[in-house]
Scaffold this motif. Sequence first.
Motif, PDB file in Angstrom:
ATOM      1  N   ASP A  14     -11.198  -0.763  -0.378  1.00 27.02           N
ATOM      2  CA  ASP A  14     -10.089  -0.650   0.570  1.00 27.02           C
ATOM      3  C   ASP A  14     -10.252  -1.640   1.725  1.00 27.02           C
ATOM      4  O   ASP A  14      -9.352  -1.764   2.563  1.00 27.02           O
ATOM      5  CB  ASP A  14      -9.995   0.764   1.131  1.00 27.02           C
ATOM      6  CG  ASP A  14      -9.598   1.788   0.083  1.00 27.02           C
ATOM      7  OD1 ASP A  14     -10.208   2.882   0.070  1.00 27.02           O
ATOM      8  OD2 ASP A  14      -8.692   1.496  -0.718  1.00 27.02           O
ATOM      9  N   VAL A  65      -3.987   3.955  -4.114  1.00 26.02           N
ATOM     10  CA  VAL A  65      -4.188   4.756  -2.907  1.00 26.02           C
ATOM     11  C   VAL A  65      -3.519   6.123  -2.993  1.00 26.02           C
ATOM     12  O   VAL A  65      -3.702   6.954  -2.093  1.00 26.02           O
ATOM     13  CB  VAL A  65      -3.682   4.024  -1.650  1.00 26.02           C
ATOM     14  CG1 VAL A  65      -4.311   2.640  -1.545  1.00 26.02           C
ATOM     15  CG2 VAL A  65      -2.161   3.937  -1.627  1.00 26.02           C
ATOM     16  N   MET A  91      -5.673   7.330   6.142  1.00 26.31           N
ATOM     17  CA  MET A  91      -6.470   6.899   4.999  1.00 26.31           C
ATOM     18  C   MET A  91      -7.686   7.804   4.872  1.00 26.31           C
ATOM     19  O   MET A  91      -8.529   7.840   5.771  1.00 26.31           O
ATOM     20  CB  MET A  91      -6.908   5.447   5.170  1.00 26.31           C
ATOM     21  CG  MET A  91      -5.737   4.486   5.385  1.00 26.31           C
ATOM     22  SD  MET A  91      -6.242   2.766   5.488  1.00 26.31           S
ATOM     23  CE  MET A  91      -7.107   2.784   7.060  1.00 26.31           C
ATOM     24  N   TYR A 125      -5.011  -5.074   7.235  1.00 28.83           N
ATOM     25  CA  TYR A 125      -3.844  -4.243   7.001  1.00 28.83           C
ATOM     26  C   TYR A 125      -2.712  -4.652   7.943  1.00 28.83           C
ATOM     27  O   TYR A 125      -2.940  -4.887   9.136  1.00 28.83           O
ATOM     28  CB  TYR A 125      -4.186  -2.762   7.197  1.00 28.83           C
ATOM     29  CG  TYR A 125      -4.950  -2.169   6.046  1.00 28.83           C
ATOM     30  CD1 TYR A 125      -6.276  -2.497   5.831  1.00 28.83           C
ATOM     31  CD2 TYR A 125      -4.339  -1.288   5.158  1.00 28.83           C
ATOM     32  CE1 TYR A 125      -6.982  -1.972   4.754  1.00 28.83           C
ATOM     33  CE2 TYR A 125      -5.022  -0.744   4.094  1.00 28.83           C
ATOM     34  CZ  TYR A 125      -6.349  -1.087   3.891  1.00 28.83           C
ATOM     35  OH  TYR A 125      -7.042  -0.562   2.821  1.00 28.83           O
ATOM     36  N   LEU A 151     -12.042   6.837   1.955  1.00 22.15           N
ATOM     37  CA  LEU A 151     -12.030   5.375   1.899  1.00 22.15           C
ATOM     38  C   LEU A 151     -13.144   4.851   1.002  1.00 22.15           C
ATOM     39  O   LEU A 151     -14.236   5.424   0.920  1.00 22.15           O
ATOM     40  CB  LEU A 151     -12.157   4.796   3.297  1.00 22.15           C
ATOM     41  CG  LEU A 151     -10.845   4.826   4.099  1.00 22.15           C
ATOM     42  CD1 LEU A 151     -11.116   4.649   5.590  1.00 22.15           C
ATOM     43  CD2 LEU A 151      -9.889   3.751   3.610  1.00 22.15           C
ATOM     44  N   VAL A 160       0.833  -1.194   0.000  1.00 24.11           N
ATOM     45  CA  VAL A 160       0.000   0.000   0.000  1.00 24.11           C
ATOM     46  C   VAL A 160       0.875   1.254   0.000  1.00 24.11           C
ATOM     47  O   VAL A 160       0.687   2.142  -0.820  1.00 24.11           O
ATOM     48  CB  VAL A 160      -0.932   0.010   1.224  1.00 24.11           C
ATOM     49  CG1 VAL A 160      -1.693   1.329   1.307  1.00 24.11           C
ATOM     50  CG2 VAL A 160      -1.886  -1.176   1.182  1.00 24.11           C
TER      51      VAL A 160
END
Length: 126
Positions: free
Chosen positions: A90, A64, A83, A94, A86, A48
């Motif tokens: 997504d 992203v 973030m 993570y 969103l 990411v």
Amino acid sequence: QSELVQSGGGSVQAGDSLTLSCAASGYTDGEYCLAWFRQVPGKEREGVAAICSGDGDTYYAYSVKGRFTISQDNAKDTLYLQMNSLRPHDTAMYYCAAVAWINRDYVLSPQRYLHWGQGTQVTVSS
């Protein structure tokens, strides 16, 4: 000894913001890269964002870029992933990760990272 402990995550609506944290002890001096990855069931783990010491450059996945921001607070030995905007896609588990040194061509390749956080779920509803 390196240890990565994550916090944050949760369930939000599309368009909301969320911040993930990763306490990354042992990664404030020398050469290293810290990164965030995500994984959904049945799919490979994908990079990411990453941040590396020395040049301080940041790296983002195309999906992203412009919405997520990776940063490190050296005083607190903490890695963050802010973030914004969103989207449902997504949604994933993570993970934060660390490696002492890495060829920048592979900075978002999970296979190159040696130390991993425990993972935290992010769920985005439409």
